[in-house]
Design an enzyme around this catalytic site. Structure first.
Site, short mmCIF file in Angstrom:
data_model
loop_
_atom_site.label_atom_id
_atom_site.label_comp_id
_atom_site.label_asym_id
_atom_site.label_seq_id
_atom_site.Cartn_x
_atom_site.Cartn_y
_atom_site.Cartn_z
N SER A 1 0.79 -1.27 -0.09
CA SER A 1 0.09 0.13 -0.16
C SER A 1 0.90 1.26 -0.10
O SER A 1 2.16 1.12 0.41
CB SER A 1 -0.80 0.01 1.15
OG SER A 1 -1.60 1.22 1.31
N TYR B 1 -2.43 -0.30 10.51
CA TYR B 1 -2.31 -0.85 9.05
C TYR B 1 -1.14 -0.51 8.14
O TYR B 1 -0.65 -1.20 7.40
CB TYR B 1 -3.59 -0.21 8.46
CG TYR B 1 -3.79 -0.19 7.08
CD1 TYR B 1 -4.40 -1.49 6.62
CD2 TYR B 1 -3.61 0.64 6.17
CE1 TYR B 1 -4.51 -2.07 5.26
CE2 TYR B 1 -3.63 0.33 4.64
CZ TYR B 1 -4.20 -1.11 4.33
OH TYR B 1 -4.43 -1.49 3.02
#
Length: 264
Positions: free
Chosen positions: A144, A157
């Site tokens: 990501s 995250y």
């Protein structure tokens, strides 16, 4: 349509919807055999029926909760018993929860670590020896842009995705002499169900909806990288440029983009 993946068996985690579902479709469209893994076995069976009718290739479905390491290990062993070998692994499954650390729930933290990190590590650990033995293969890990540029309410995250990027970078160098490729895919916001769990208020999704990537297009590009020695795929390009600048001038960018960072 050129069947450039004909006969190739591609393991795809988190394949009952979103990017994973489209990955299965594009793999099959190029003649490959998708091996699908998800907790939602009924959804996988529906996808299997649709793909097999459209592309006339076998699709294989396995039910697993990737947060359960023993279950995931057992399923991986079953996959090898059933198929003998794999040609590629796409570690696509991922979960997120946007909360400030002091407001977060420990169960959410454990789930992100288990699914985003440990499940990908387990898949690689179990499959890499086979790929090395056959001296060919490809591991694609979905990272990501958050793994490169952390923002408030995404501490855990971002950390999980940072781990995936670091893991992939080392693994790439280890696997390359054996003909096994490793690619990291670092994405910005994608229009999937991810945000329903990550931010149930819908505020963040609304704030970024104009820049969200389409899962079908993302999946198409990922499949195009299969069996190509590509280090990273970063989308969107402008966000990748921003994250590169952030790594050089982190304090400056945190100051300049504080209002944008706090949209979660």
């Amino acid at each position: 349509m050129k069947k450039i993946l004909k006969g190739k068996k591609i393991l795809i985690t988190g394949s009952s919807n979103g990017i994973g579902m489209y990955l299965a479709i594009h793999v099959a469209g190029k003649g490959g055999e998708p091996i699908l893994v998800s907790r939602s076995i009924n959804k996988l069976r529906i996808i299997k029926d649709i793909i097999e009718k459209k592309y006339d290739v076998p699709v294989h479905c396995y039910e697993a909760d990737l947060a359960d390491d023993q279950m995931w290990k057992d399923v991986l062993q079953s996959i090898f018993l059933d198929h003998g070998s794999l040609d590629a692994v796409i570690n696509n499954a991922g979960v997120g929860k946007f909360d400030a650390v002091n407001e977060s729930n420990w169960n959410d933290i454990e789930q992100m670590i288990s699914v985003n990190i440990r499940a990908a590590f387990r898949a690689t650990y179990e499959t890499l020896p086979y790929l090395i033995e056959q001296r060919r293969g490809h591991i694609i890990n979905i990272g990501s842009q958050s793994g490169k540029m952390a923002t408030p309410k995404s501490a855990v995250y971002s950390a999980t995705k940072h781990a995936i990027i670091g893991y992939s970078n080392a693994l790439r160098m280890e696997a390359e002499p054996y003909g096994v490729y490793v690619t990291t895919v670092n994405l910005g916001p994608v229009k999937t169900d991810f945000f329903q769990n990550a931010d149930p208020t819908g505020k963040y999704e609304k704030a970024v909806q104009k820049i969200m990537l389409q899962p079908n297009q993302v999946a198409r590009e990922i499949v195009q990288t299969l069996f190509v020695p590509k280090r990273e795929m970063d989308r969107p390009v402008w966000m990748d440029l921003g994250s590169r600048c952030y790594q050089v001038y982190p304090s400056l960018f945190e100051t300049l983009l504080s209002s944008q960072f706090n949209k979660k």
